[in-house]
Structure formats: structure tokens, C-alpha cells
Design a protein around this motif. Structure first.
Motif, PDB file in Angstrom:
ATOM      1  N   LEU A 203      25.099   8.976   8.417  1.00 28.88           N
ATOM      2  CA  LEU A 203      25.619   8.955   9.778  1.00 28.88           C
ATOM      3  C   LEU A 203      26.205   7.580  10.063  1.00 28.88           C
ATOM      4  N   PHE A 204      27.451   7.537  10.520  1.00 23.12           N
ATOM      5  CA  PHE A 204      28.140   6.269  10.755  1.00 23.12           C
ATOM      6  C   PHE A 204      28.817   6.258  12.121  1.00 23.12           C
ATOM      7  N   PRO A 205      28.275   5.536  13.099  1.00 18.79           N
ATOM      8  CA  PRO A 205      28.993   5.340  14.364  1.00 18.79           C
ATOM      9  C   PRO A 205      30.178   4.407  14.123  1.00 18.79           C
ATOM     10  N   ALA A 206      31.342   4.757  14.655  1.00 21.33           N
ATOM     11  CA  ALA A 206      32.566   4.002  14.368  1.00 21.33           C
ATOM     12  C   ALA A 206      32.728   2.838  15.339  1.00 21.33           C
ATOM     13  N   HIS A 207      31.936   1.792  15.132  1.00 17.58           N
ATOM     14  CA  HIS A 207      32.062   0.554  15.907  1.00 17.58           C
ATOM     15  C   HIS A 207      33.049  -0.354  15.184  1.00 17.58           C
ATOM     16  N   VAL A 208      34.326  -0.087  15.387  1.00 18.87           N
ATOM     17  CA  VAL A 208      35.361  -0.701  14.567  1.00 18.87           C
ATOM     18  C   VAL A 208      35.458  -2.206  14.745  1.00 18.87           C
ATOM     19  N   VAL A 209      35.025  -2.754  15.871  1.00 20.75           N
ATOM     20  CA  VAL A 209      35.153  -4.203  16.088  1.00 20.75           C
ATOM     21  C   VAL A 209      34.312  -4.983  15.071  1.00 20.75           C
ATOM     22  N   ARG A 210      33.303  -4.376  14.494  1.00 18.34           N
ATOM     23  CA  ARG A 210      32.561  -5.039  13.414  1.00 18.34           C
ATOM     24  C   ARG A 210      33.437  -5.285  12.188  1.00 18.34           C
ATOM     25  N   TYR A 211      34.611  -4.665  12.152  1.00 19.88           N
ATOM     26  CA  TYR A 211      35.529  -4.815  11.030  1.00 19.88           C
ATOM     27  C   TYR A 211      36.739  -5.665  11.386  1.00 19.88           C
ATOM     28  N   PHE A 212      36.786  -6.208  12.593  1.00 24.47           N
ATOM     29  CA  PHE A 212      37.851  -7.137  12.967  1.00 24.47           C
ATOM     30  C   PHE A 212      37.573  -8.486  12.304  1.00 24.47           C
ATOM     31  N   PRO A 213      38.551  -9.085  11.627  1.00 18.40           N
ATOM     32  CA  PRO A 213      38.288 -10.320  10.882  1.00 18.40           C
ATOM     33  C   PRO A 213      37.809 -11.473  11.741  1.00 18.40           C
ATOM     34  N   GLU A 214      38.262 -11.558  13.010  1.00 15.35           N
ATOM     35  CA  GLU A 214      37.837 -12.665  13.862  1.00 15.35           C
ATOM     36  C   GLU A 214      36.333 -12.602  14.131  1.00 15.35           C
TER      37      GLU A 214
ATOM     38  N   ARG B  36      29.555   7.547  -1.125  1.00 13.93           N
ATOM     39  CA  ARG B  36      29.604   7.752  -2.577  1.00 13.93           C
ATOM     40  C   ARG B  36      28.483   7.012  -3.300  1.00 13.93           C
ATOM     41  N   SER B  37      28.157   5.803  -2.816  1.00 13.12           N
ATOM     42  CA  SER B  37      27.180   4.970  -3.522  1.00 13.12           C
ATOM     43  C   SER B  37      25.747   5.178  -3.058  1.00 13.12           C
ATOM     44  N   GLY B  38      25.603   5.698  -1.840  1.00 12.09           N
ATOM     45  CA  GLY B  38      24.266   5.780  -1.252  1.00 12.09           C
ATOM     46  C   GLY B  38      23.795   4.474  -0.656  1.00 12.09           C
ATOM     47  N   GLY B  39      24.661   3.449  -0.684  1.00 11.95           N
ATOM     48  CA  GLY B  39      24.299   2.148  -0.147  1.00 11.95           C
ATOM     49  C   GLY B  39      24.557   2.048   1.347  1.00 11.95           C
ATOM     50  N   PRO B  40      24.275   0.875   1.922  1.00 14.58           N
ATOM     51  CA  PRO B  40      24.454   0.692   3.360  1.00 14.58           C
ATOM     52  C   PRO B  40      25.909   0.471   3.731  1.00 14.58           C
ATOM     53  N   ALA B  41      26.243   0.777   4.971  1.00 14.49           N
ATOM     54  CA  ALA B  41      27.520   0.400   5.560  1.00 14.49           C
ATOM     55  C   ALA B  41      27.256  -0.721   6.561  1.00 14.49           C
ATOM     56  N   ARG B  42      28.308  -1.261   7.108  1.00 18.22           N
ATOM     57  CA  ARG B  42      28.174  -2.380   8.032  1.00 18.22           C
ATOM     58  C   ARG B  42      27.560  -1.962   9.370  1.00 18.22           C
ATOM     59  N   VAL B  43      27.608  -0.693   9.653  1.00 19.74           N
ATOM     60  CA  VAL B  43      27.035  -0.170  10.892  1.00 19.74           C
ATOM     61  C   VAL B  43      26.311   1.127  10.562  1.00 19.74           C
ATOM     62  N   ASP B  44      25.150   1.344  11.201  1.00 17.42           N
ATOM     63  CA  ASP B  44      24.399   2.570  10.927  1.00 17.42           C
ATOM     64  C   ASP B  44      23.960   3.224  12.231  1.00 17.42           C
ATOM     65  N   GLY B  45      23.233   4.310  12.114  1.00  9.10           N
ATOM     66  CA  GLY B  45      22.840   5.066  13.287  1.00  9.10           C
ATOM     67  C   GLY B  45      22.018   4.267  14.277  1.00  9.10           C
ATOM     68  N   ALA B  46      21.118   3.432  13.775  1.00  6.34           N
ATOM     69  CA  ALA B  46      20.293   2.616  14.672  1.00  6.34           C
ATOM     70  C   ALA B  46      21.157   1.676  15.503  1.00  6.34           C
ATOM     71  N   ASP B  47      22.216   1.136  14.911  1.00 12.82           N
ATOM     72  CA  ASP B  47      23.143   0.280  15.661  1.00 12.82           C
ATOM     73  C   ASP B  47      23.814   1.080  16.780  1.00 12.82           C
TER      74      ASP B  47
ATOM     75  N   ASP C 193      27.037 -11.438   2.385  1.00 10.28           N
ATOM     76  CA  ASP C 193      28.245 -12.010   1.795  1.00 10.28           C
ATOM     77  C   ASP C 193      29.163 -10.946   1.210  1.00 10.28           C
ATOM     78  N   THR C 194      28.628  -9.737   0.949  1.00 10.34           N
ATOM     79  CA  THR C 194      29.490  -8.684   0.411  1.00 10.34           C
ATOM     80  C   THR C 194      30.347  -8.066   1.502  1.00 10.34           C
ATOM     81  N   LEU C 195      29.972  -8.278   2.771  1.00 12.72           N
ATOM     82  CA  LEU C 195      30.693  -7.671   3.872  1.00 12.72           C
ATOM     83  C   LEU C 195      31.390  -8.697   4.752  1.00 12.72           C
TER      84      LEU C 195
END
Length: 341
Positions: A113-124, A288-299, A334-336
Motif C-alpha cells: 500500500l502506497f499513499p502518493a505523497h509526491v512532495v517527498r519526491y521533490f528534490p528541494e 517487485r523487490s518487496g523492499g520499502p518505499a519512501r512513503v508507506d501506509g503509516a505515513d 542515502d539510497t533515497l
């Protein structure tokens, strides 16, 4: 060769034009279902169309929900119940209780489950998070966030029961950023002003966040006239330094967004890779990897809970305590995070 993801897009409004290019760039096969606009969207991007949800479910692996806020929980729970991974445009649901129910269902079923909080992906904002974690501003003291745009054109945005208004729809981005950058929020005080008619009025809100660390964040949002261009800024002050960014003044970083309907409700800038595409790629990688994303359901739950407290404060005219849901991890990944000086 990796099998292309099969994505079911529910909704065909303005924000769908931000999500679709990201999926297509990954080679995904997209089928769209919507009560209106699905055939036009499909013709524009070369998508398939499902005429009903029953037709949509069997042929997809991932559901991407880009519908009005009040429908998010219903569609998410239906998708999760069928074993589909879910990407849901913010906010995750209209209430924190519904958001938590969606998260619990996903965890119980074992889907992502991924809430689309896109500002977490803004470079600034990524650069600011890295700088704060590196101690560049010392101990955070006062944060200020501003976001303004033309008022949205669809009437449902102004029905608080459906959308939560400017606080839940627009300002939730910066409420999320305040906690992501500054740590857990414990108390909220908010005010709102509204001028004009029932459709596309001018709305402004101010939310003050009291963080557990002693940090104070000020979040300001405006939905204005059709001529008001989209812009956002932050001013992040600590005891040894300050980080500032203003999209209306700074030309060093720009982001590409697909064209949107007139009115300036969504960002429309040019130059770097679209944060929406980076966000979609992160979600796809996590699936695909089963790993974490930058934002999750708890966020997603946490952001709705803070916004809900702000709406309660507006109604009561008093500060409102934010129910704890666990500490926010403010460490730098550092990976994100591509931190810059």
C-alpha cells in the motif's frame, strides 16, 4: 526480462495525467476505469478501458486510485480484498479511522500500500531533509511552509465532507513535510478564511504545529483566483542555520509535469524529471523487490490524523492534541535522499 506490471487506474481526472506517464515509462500496461473520461484518457495515452470494476479486477496486479477523496477507502479496500497492490493519491482516506482500516487490511492480506505523497519526491525537500539530518541547521527551531494555487475547478473540493477542503487536500503535503523533516507533532492550532461563492471561492488557512522536540511549524495554504500561479516555499530555521526555497524565485531546480486543465491547481514547471514519475518508479521497485518505499501506509495515516486535528481546531477555535501513532523516523536513507549542500 521482467514481466510488465498490469496497472488498473481508477479515475480519469486531472491528477491521472500526472500518474499515467510514470507507469508508461516503466512499460506498464494500463487499464482505466472511470465513471467519466476513461475513453478520452485512454485515447490520449494508448490505454485499455474497463467498463466496470468487475471487468477491471481480473486483468491487473496494481490498482492506482485517482478519484475524489471520499471514495479512496472504498476503492482501496475493494482492491486489497482482491489481493491487489494499491497506490492511492493523497490523502489515503477522508478520515484517520478509514485510513487506518485500509492499512490494517493491506497488512492482513499481505499486499503493498502506497499513499502518493509526491512532495517527498521533490528534490528541494529531499535536499532539505538530508541537510537537516546532517546537522546543517543545528537544532530545528521554526519551520515555515507556504503553498498556493488557483482554486480547483471541481465543486467536490469545496465540500468538506467529501474532500476535507484545503487542509486535507492541498496542505496535507506540507503537514506531512513538517513531520517528515521535523519529527512528531503533538498539538495543532488552525484558522481558516473563506471568501466568495460556493464554487471556487478564495480560501486561506494557517496551521501551527507544536512538535514533540519543541520545534514550531507554520503551514500556510491558499486557493486563490484563476490567475494565481502555483507556487510553494519553505523556510527551515535551526539554531545554527537556515534552509530556504521558493519556487517562484529559484530557477535552479525545476520539475516536469504533464499538462493539466487551466487554473493552476497543480504544479506545471519544466526542467528536471517529474517527481510523479520518480514516485511511481519507487512504488514499482518496492512492489517487485518487496523492499520499502519512501512513503508507506503509516505515513498516510499520520498525515490524515494531523490534517483531521487541524480541521477540528478550525471548528472549535482551540488547539487540538494529535493522537500518537509511534515516532517518525527522521534518519537519512542515502539510497533515497540525494542530499546537497
Amino acid at each position: 526480462m521482467t514481466t510488465p506490471l498490469r496497472v488498473g487506474l481508477i479515475g480519469a481526472g486531472a491528477i491521472s495525467h500526472a500518474h499515467v506517464p510514470g507507469w508508461l515509462a516503466l512499460g506498464a500496461r494500463i487499464t482505466v476505469y472511470s465513471q467519466a473520461g476513461s475513453h478520452e484518457l485512454a485515447a490520449r495515452y494508448g490505454l485499455e478501458v474497463a467498463e466496470s470494476l468487475d471487468e477491471l479486477w481480473p486483468g491487473v496486479d496494481v490498482i492506482d486510485i485517482v478519484t475524489p477523496t471520499s471514495t479512496h477507502a472504498e476503492f482501496a479496500l475493494a482492491a486489497i480484498g482482491r489481493g491487489k497492490h494499491v497506490v492511492c493519491e493523497k490523502p489515503l482516506a477522508r478520515t484517520a479511522a478509514d485510513s487506518a482500516a485500509v492499512v490494517e487490511a493491506a497488512e492482513r492480506t499481505g499486499v503493498r500500500l502506497f499513499p502518493a505523497h509526491v512532495v517527498r519526491y521533490f528534490p528541494e525537500f529531499l535536499a532539505a531533509r538530508g541537510a537537516i539530518a546532517a546537522g546543517r541547521i543545528g537544532r530545528p527551531a521554526v519551520f515555515r511552509f507556504r503553498r498556493q494555487s488557483a482554486a480547483p475547478q471541481a465543486a467536490w473540493f469545496f465540500d468538506d465532507a467529501v474532500s476535507g477542503g484545503i487542509v486535507m487536500d492541498q496542505m496535507i503535503h506540507d503537514l506531512d513535510q513538517a513531520e517528515w523533516l521535523g519529527g512528531p507533532v503533538r498539538r495543532v492550532f488552525a484558522r481558516l478564511q473563506r471568501r466568495g461563492g460556493a464554487v471556487a471561492p478564495v480560501v486561506a488557512a494557517q496551521v501551527v504545529l507544536d512538535h514533540e522536540s519543541g520545534l514550531i511549524s507554520h503551514v500556510h495554504g491558499t486557493w486563490g483566483s484563476p490567475a494565481l500561479p502555483f507556487s510553494y516555499s519553505f523556510d527551515l530555521a535551526g539554531d545554527t542555520g537556515v534552509l530556504r526555497f521558493d519556487s517562484a524565485r529559484d530557477d535552479t531546480v525545476r520539475a516536469v509535469f504533464p499538462p493539466v486543465e487551466p487554473g493552476g491547481y497543480l504544479p506545471e514547471t519544466s526542467g528536471a524529471e517529474s517527481p510523479y514519475s520518480v514516485e511511481i518508479a519507487d512504488f514499482a521497485r518496492a512492489i517487485r523487490s518487496g523492499g520499502p518505499a519512501r512513503v508507506d501506509g503509516a505515513d498516510g495515516v499520520r498525515a490524515v490524523r494531523i490534517a483531521e486535528a487541524a480541521l477540528e481546531s478550525i471548528e472549535r477555535g482551540l488547539p487540538v492534541e494529535v493522537q500518537p501513532t509511534g515516532e517518525v523516523d527522521a534518519s537519512t536513507d542515502d539510497t533515497l535522499i540525494g542530499a546537497r549542500a
